[in-house]
Design a protein around this motif. Structure first.
Motif, PDB file in Angstrom:
ATOM      1  N   ARG A 134      76.636 149.915  89.428  1.00 56.06           N
ATOM      2  CA  ARG A 134      77.368 148.735  88.960  1.00 56.06           C
ATOM      3  C   ARG A 134      78.465 149.146  87.968  1.00 56.06           C
ATOM      4  N   SER A 253      68.091 140.878  88.145  1.00 50.35           N
ATOM      5  CA  SER A 253      69.476 140.706  87.695  1.00 50.35           C
ATOM      6  C   SER A 253      70.291 141.974  87.883  1.00 50.35           C
ATOM      7  N   ASN A 254      69.633 143.124  87.821  1.00 47.63           N
ATOM      8  CA  ASN A 254      70.341 144.381  88.030  1.00 47.63           C
ATOM      9  C   ASN A 254      70.926 144.444  89.440  1.00 47.63           C
ATOM     10  N   ASP A 257      73.671 141.382  89.770  1.00 48.85           N
ATOM     11  CA  ASP A 257      74.930 141.713  89.090  1.00 48.85           C
ATOM     12  C   ASP A 257      75.742 142.725  89.886  1.00 48.85           C
ATOM     13  N   ASP A 260      77.411 140.787  92.599  1.00 50.98           N
ATOM     14  CA  ASP A 260      78.530 140.029  92.034  1.00 50.98           C
ATOM     15  C   ASP A 260      79.742 140.921  91.789  1.00 50.98           C
ATOM     16  N   THR A 261      79.483 142.135  91.304  1.00 49.79           N
ATOM     17  CA  THR A 261      80.586 143.068  91.064  1.00 49.79           C
ATOM     18  C   THR A 261      81.260 143.473  92.370  1.00 49.79           C
TER      19      THR A 261
END
Length: 287
Positions: A134, A253-254, A257, A260-261
């Protein structure tokens, strides 16, 4: 030590002086599932050891110091949460067994905890890898945003400078594309290597959560004799349940996210339709 635990699990449970047999059965089933997940995780790691070493080498090539500021906080939070969960487990077990602790029970229990810590380290490796990916995506998005801004500011009327700039931008766009392709290939490989470990840990999280919720309800109805005080036991179990939710949400969430990135990069690439006409074919192809 794990074998000693398996052989003595029934006696270990009996030292807890639980109010009824159902709670003993819950603990034994919990232990069986826990050990099964541990063995599946370690067996998968050994079975895929060659590919795992290749993944480690690929991760080393992907890593750069610029990634660290974008993932340091979540990695430290994950380490703290996982360490606290293991510590609370040790406190609970020590309190339950303090009156009738024998060498065999101590060796078996610590063997189970030691193996669980190994599994936490394996999961932590996956967590760190995904957090680093990420961070790498964030750096690529910043670089891509800068290139897009630079491309939109090109002036086609300055032919010499325009052509030179297009060639330079095409090279930089291709470099980003190559980095993103390598990242995607690394994610696919990482997921394939860790799929058994991750599935085992999800099952373990669920089983532990259900078991701890059951023991909280049992504490409300019965006072366990082996506890120092029911209030303290309630505090420990409640803390453990909260930590399980926090730890699981951090793992989820890791991944979210990271997705999302990746979506942010797709949105940035969507801005290529806003570029001025006249870009050379190589620049457009690299986009």
């Amino acid at each position: 030590m794990l074998t000693v635990y398996v052989l003595n699990v029934h006696e270990i449970v009996k030292t807890w002086e639980l109010p009824n047999c159902l709670q003993e059965y819950v603990l034994i089933v919990l232990s069986v599932f826990r050990i099964t997940c541990i063995f599946l995780t370690l067996a998968s790691r050994w079975w895929n050891r060659e590919e795992f070493m290749q993944v480690c080498d690929a991760f080393r090539r992907q890593y750069s110091p610029e990634i660290l500021p974008h993932c340091r906080k979540r990695i430290l939070n994950k380490i703290f949460c996982a360490t606290t969960v293991d510590t609370v487990h040790i406190v609970i077990t020590t309190l339950m067994m303090r009156k009738q602790l024998t060498l065999n029970m101590a060796l078996g229990t610590w063997g189970l905890f030691s193996t669980t810590v190994i599994v936490h380290v394996i999961v932590m490796q996956y967590f760190v890898a995904m957090a680093s990916i990420r961070g790498r995506y964030i750096l690529l998005n910043k670089e891509l945003q800068a290139l897009i801004s630079e491309t939109r500011s090109l002036n086609p009327n300055r032919i010499g400078v325009f052509i030179t700039s297009c060639c330079s931008l095409a090279d930089r766009f291709e470099k980003i594309a190559k980095s993103q392709s390598d990242l995607q290939a690394f994610i696919d490989r990482l997921t394939r290597v860790y799929e058994v470990q991750v599935a085992s840990m999800i099952i373990a999280y669920y089983i532990h959560l259900v078991a701890n919720l059951y023991f909280v309800l049992s504490l409300i109805k019965h006072n366990f004799k082996s506890m120092i005080s029911p209030e303290f036991a309630m505090l420990i179990y409640t803390t453990l349940i909260v930590l399980y939710f926090v730890d699981f949400s951090m793992n989820a969430s890791n991944i979210v996210d990271l997705l999302d990135t990746h979506d942010e990069m797709v949105q940035l690439l969507g801005q290529r339709t806003l570029f001025q006409p006249g870009l050379d074919q190589r620049s457009m192809a690299s986009l």
